[in-house]
Design a protein around this motif. Structure first.
Motif, short mmCIF file in Angstrom:
data_model
loop_
_atom_site.label_atom_id
_atom_site.label_comp_id
_atom_site.label_asym_id
_atom_site.label_seq_id
_atom_site.Cartn_x
_atom_site.Cartn_y
_atom_site.Cartn_z
N ASP A 1 28.97 15.51 10.98
CA ASP A 1 29.48 16.87 10.84
C ASP A 1 29.64 17.16 9.36
O ASP A 1 30.40 16.48 8.66
CB ASP A 1 30.83 17.03 11.54
N GLN A 2 28.92 18.13 8.89
CA GLN A 2 28.99 18.51 7.49
C GLN A 2 30.19 19.40 7.24
O GLN A 2 30.69 20.06 8.15
CB GLN A 2 27.70 19.23 7.07
N PHE A 3 30.66 19.41 6.04
CA PHE A 3 31.79 20.25 5.68
C PHE A 3 31.41 21.71 5.92
O PHE A 3 30.34 22.15 5.49
CB PHE A 3 32.16 20.02 4.21
N PRO A 4 32.25 22.47 6.58
CA PRO A 4 31.90 23.85 6.94
C PRO A 4 32.05 24.81 5.76
O PRO A 4 32.98 25.62 5.70
CB PRO A 4 32.89 24.17 8.06
N TRP A 5 31.11 24.75 4.83
CA TRP A 5 31.19 25.58 3.63
C TRP A 5 31.20 27.07 3.95
O TRP A 5 31.89 27.85 3.29
CB TRP A 5 30.03 25.25 2.69
N THR A 6 30.44 27.49 4.93
CA THR A 6 30.38 28.91 5.27
C THR A 6 31.74 29.40 5.75
O THR A 6 32.21 30.46 5.32
CB THR A 6 29.30 29.15 6.34
N ALA A 7 32.37 28.64 6.61
CA ALA A 7 33.68 29.04 7.12
C ALA A 7 34.72 29.06 6.00
O ALA A 7 35.53 29.99 5.91
CB ALA A 7 34.12 28.10 8.24
N VAL A 8 34.72 28.04 5.16
CA VAL A 8 35.67 27.99 4.05
C VAL A 8 35.44 29.17 3.11
O VAL A 8 36.40 29.83 2.67
CB VAL A 8 35.56 26.65 3.29
N SER A 9 34.19 29.47 2.80
CA SER A 9 33.88 30.61 1.93
C SER A 9 34.35 31.92 2.54
O SER A 9 34.89 32.79 1.85
CB SER A 9 32.37 30.67 1.66
#
Length: 175
Positions: A143-151
């Motif tokens: 599971d990759q870090f959810p960059w889109t959600a964090v952004s």
């Protein structure tokens, strides 16, 4: 440069058309001296397909790049060029394993994800080629870090802070 432009080229010491043909036939392109690694690499490709990732693996037998800035350093961009040529032709994610470096391409995974997985695989050598490919697969499947959600959350917070600041300034100006 599209894969069509690579059609008659040799990248990383490999005939691009032959590599593309090998990958199209079985998901793996392995030179004769590493033929013993092919079954294991095909198993990794099969595992990836079961997980929903279209993976191809290319093995480059030796470094042919000479000197870079006065020291014998492999040119990883040549491996990436080979991966790109194969990926643009066959699609999916391509892992190219060389003796000192690896190169990757993907039409579905981000460059960040690929670079992170590349860092896990250091100096792949036979007979560890299958292990290196499995390490790469394991890392890209995590599971990759959810960059889109964090952004998105950060953007909403910034908008709320700006809106609150504006409301406070308007109230102060009226008072």
């Amino acid at each position: 440069m599209s894969s069509a432009a690579y059609a008659s080229e040799t990248l990383a010491g490999m005939n691009v058309q032959q590599v593309i043909q090998d990958v199209a036939e079985g998901g793996v392109s392995v030179p004769p001296e590493y033929a013993d690694a092919a079954p294991g690499l095909r198993d990794v490709v099969s595992d990836a397909q079961h997980e929903g990732l279209e993976l191809s693996v290319v093995v480059v037998p030796h470094d042919q790049w000479g000197m870079k800035l006065g020291s014998p350093i492999a040119y990883p961009e040549r491996l990436r060029d080979l991966s790109t040529a194969v990926g643009e032709s066959e699609g999916g994610t391509v892992l190219t394993l060389g003796p000192a470096q690896i190169g990757t391409y993907s039409d579905t995974l981000s460059r960040f994800t690929l670079e992170s997985a590349e860092n896990v695989v250091q100096h792949p050598r036979s007979p560890e080629l299958t292990v290196a490919a499995q390490q790469f697969l394991d890392d890209v499947e995590q599971d990759q870090f959810p960059w889109t959600a964090v952004s998105a959350v950060l953007l909403v917070l910034v908008v709320l802070v700006v809106a609150a600041g504006t409301v406070l300034n308007v109230r102060r100006a009226r008072a």
